[in-house]
Design a protein around this motif. Structure first.
Motif, short mmCIF file in Angstrom:
data_model
loop_
_atom_site.label_atom_id
_atom_site.label_comp_id
_atom_site.label_asym_id
_atom_site.label_seq_id
_atom_site.Cartn_x
_atom_site.Cartn_y
_atom_site.Cartn_z
N GLY A 27 0.81 -1.22 0.00
CA GLY A 27 0.00 0.00 0.00
C GLY A 27 0.84 1.26 0.00
O GLY A 27 0.38 2.32 -0.45
N GLY A 28 2.06 1.17 0.49
CA GLY A 28 2.96 2.32 0.46
C GLY A 28 3.28 2.80 -0.94
O GLY A 28 3.67 3.96 -1.14
N MET A 32 3.00 6.66 -0.08
CA MET A 32 4.19 7.51 -0.02
C MET A 32 4.21 8.58 -1.10
O MET A 32 4.44 9.77 -0.79
CB MET A 32 5.46 6.66 -0.07
CG MET A 32 5.78 5.95 1.23
SD MET A 32 6.02 7.11 2.62
CE MET A 32 7.51 7.95 2.06
N PRO A 33 3.95 8.27 -2.38
CA PRO A 33 3.90 9.34 -3.38
C PRO A 33 2.80 10.36 -3.08
O PRO A 33 2.99 11.56 -3.33
CB PRO A 33 3.60 8.58 -4.69
CG PRO A 33 4.10 7.21 -4.45
CD PRO A 33 3.85 6.94 -3.00
N ALA A 34 1.65 9.89 -2.53
CA ALA A 34 0.58 10.82 -2.20
C ALA A 34 1.01 11.79 -1.10
O ALA A 34 0.73 13.00 -1.16
CB ALA A 34 -0.66 10.04 -1.76
N PRO A 42 10.10 14.21 3.42
CA PRO A 42 10.33 12.76 3.33
C PRO A 42 10.31 12.01 4.66
O PRO A 42 9.62 10.99 4.78
CB PRO A 42 11.71 12.68 2.67
CG PRO A 42 11.78 13.90 1.81
CD PRO A 42 11.06 14.96 2.59
N LEU A 43 11.07 12.46 5.67
CA LEU A 43 11.09 11.73 6.93
C LEU A 43 9.72 11.77 7.63
O LEU A 43 9.29 10.79 8.24
CB LEU A 43 12.17 12.28 7.86
CG LEU A 43 13.59 11.79 7.61
CD1 LEU A 43 14.57 12.45 8.59
CD2 LEU A 43 13.69 10.26 7.74
N PHE A 44 9.02 12.90 7.52
CA PHE A 44 7.68 13.00 8.08
C PHE A 44 6.71 12.10 7.30
O PHE A 44 5.78 11.53 7.87
CB PHE A 44 7.19 14.44 8.06
CG PHE A 44 7.75 15.28 9.16
CD1 PHE A 44 7.02 15.51 10.32
CD2 PHE A 44 9.01 15.86 9.05
CE1 PHE A 44 7.54 16.28 11.35
CE2 PHE A 44 9.54 16.63 10.06
CZ PHE A 44 8.81 16.85 11.23
N ASN A 49 3.20 7.75 7.42
CA ASN A 49 2.72 6.54 6.73
C ASN A 49 2.69 5.35 7.67
O ASN A 49 1.76 4.55 7.68
CB ASN A 49 3.63 6.24 5.53
CG ASN A 49 3.23 4.96 4.83
OD1 ASN A 49 2.09 4.79 4.42
ND2 ASN A 49 4.17 4.04 4.69
N LYS A 50 3.72 5.21 8.51
CA LYS A 50 3.75 4.10 9.46
C LYS A 50 2.63 4.24 10.50
O LYS A 50 2.06 3.24 10.93
CB LYS A 50 5.11 4.05 10.16
CG LYS A 50 6.26 3.63 9.25
CD LYS A 50 6.07 2.22 8.73
CE LYS A 50 7.28 1.77 7.92
NZ LYS A 50 7.08 0.43 7.33
N LEU A 51 2.32 5.48 10.89
CA LEU A 51 1.27 5.71 11.88
C LEU A 51 -0.08 5.23 11.34
O LEU A 51 -0.80 4.50 12.03
CB LEU A 51 1.20 7.18 12.25
CG LEU A 51 0.09 7.59 13.22
CD1 LEU A 51 0.22 6.85 14.55
CD2 LEU A 51 0.10 9.10 13.44
N GLN A 52 -0.43 5.64 10.12
CA GLN A 52 -1.72 5.21 9.59
C GLN A 52 -1.72 3.71 9.30
O GLN A 52 -2.73 3.02 9.50
CB GLN A 52 -2.07 6.02 8.32
CG GLN A 52 -1.15 5.85 7.13
CD GLN A 52 -1.55 4.71 6.21
OE1 GLN A 52 -2.71 4.32 6.14
NE2 GLN A 52 -0.57 4.15 5.51
N SER A 53 -0.57 3.19 8.88
CA SER A 53 -0.47 1.78 8.52
C SER A 53 -0.66 0.86 9.72
O SER A 53 -1.25 -0.22 9.61
CB SER A 53 0.88 1.50 7.86
OG SER A 53 0.99 0.14 7.48
N VAL A 54 -0.18 1.28 10.90
CA VAL A 54 -0.28 0.41 12.07
C VAL A 54 -1.75 0.18 12.44
O VAL A 54 -2.11 -0.91 12.91
CB VAL A 54 0.52 0.99 13.26
CG1 VAL A 54 -0.19 2.13 13.93
CG2 VAL A 54 0.86 -0.10 14.27
#
Length: 251
Positions: A27-28, A32-34, A42-44, A49-54
């Motif tokens: 799904g990344g 990630m491009p979005a 980038p680091l944010f 992305n990890k926060l929503q993914s968890v």
């Protein structure tokens, strides 16, 4: 400061991303491009992305577990090494150059896609395992490191290796993949959060979309099994390959 439209737009993307993640991972490739296109640094973008993914992965994991497809006790060592590997990966990614991985990882993804297409093991039938759960743990830890360090294709690598080495049927391997993905995501959220690389409000808005997508995706996988998971794994693997190669040569 993000524009107001970014929140609902990225929440919508998170629904699709969560659906894909729950079935095949990757799904990344959308998320990630979005995030980067919306102006997230980038680091944010990695942290958010990890926060929503968890959250999305957590919902999918719950559904697979309720269906009896997650073996908790046999995989405790793997969970521990996945968490440790992801922590080390998150720290390492901030210290060294990652651009070379845009060439290396597509080769691994193509190999995974070919295995998924050609291997007779890619069904819902369990097969003889080639390594024990303890023997698989270091492999899981290495994939966890990769997820914390870079990320694209993690679900594919978990699922393919679980089928090839542990002999799991494809749907069971997908369910167990969510346990390991959830573990590495938790580690990543902790590290990026402590490092201050997180847009919390945006990530929590996206989490609502990811949870909806994760619920829909996991129920679809449980209903249709390998008939849905196998082709989607191939499509996602080849899609990530094209995306990474394009990023490398365009950049």
């Amino acid at each position: 400061m993000l524009e107001p439209w970014v929140y609902p737009a990225l929440t919508g993307v998170a629904v699709v991303s969560g659906f894909i993640d729950a079935i095949a991972g990757g799904g990344g490739l959308l998320m990630m491009p979005a995030l980067l296109s919306a102006g997230v640094p980038p680091l944010f973008a990695l942290g958010t992305n990890k926060l929503q993914s968890v959250f999305g992965t957590g919902v999918a994991l719950r559904n697979y577990a309720r269906a009896g497809l997650v073996e908790w006790s046999r995989n405790r060592l793997t969970v521990l090494l996945v968490f440790f590997g992801a922590v080390v990966g998150c720290i390492t990614v901030q210290l060294i150059e990652t651009r070379l991985l845009n060439v290396i990882i597509p080769l691994l993804l193509v190999a995974a896609a070919l295995y998924i297409l050609l291997s007779p093991r890619m069904t819902d039938q369990d097969a003889h395992h080639r390594v024990t759960s303890s023997g698989y743990a270091p492999i899981g830890g290495a994939i966890g490191f990769y997820d914390g360090f870079f990320g694209p294709g993690t679900g594919t690598f978990f699922t393919t290796s679980l089928v090839a080495l542990r002999g799991y049927g494809l749907t069971k391997a997908t369910g167990l993949t969510k346990l390991f993905n959830f573990t590495s995501n938790v580690a990543s959220v902790l590290l990026f959060g402590l490092g201050g690389h997180m847009f919390w409000l945006l990530g929590l808005c996206m989490a609502a979309g990811a949870m909806a997508g994760g619920w829909l995706g996991s129920h679809s996988a449980l209903r249709f099994g390998a008939k849905l998971i196998r082709p989607l794994l191939v499509v996602i693997s080849l899609g990530m390959t094209g995306r990474l190669l394009w990023s490398y040569f365009a950049g």
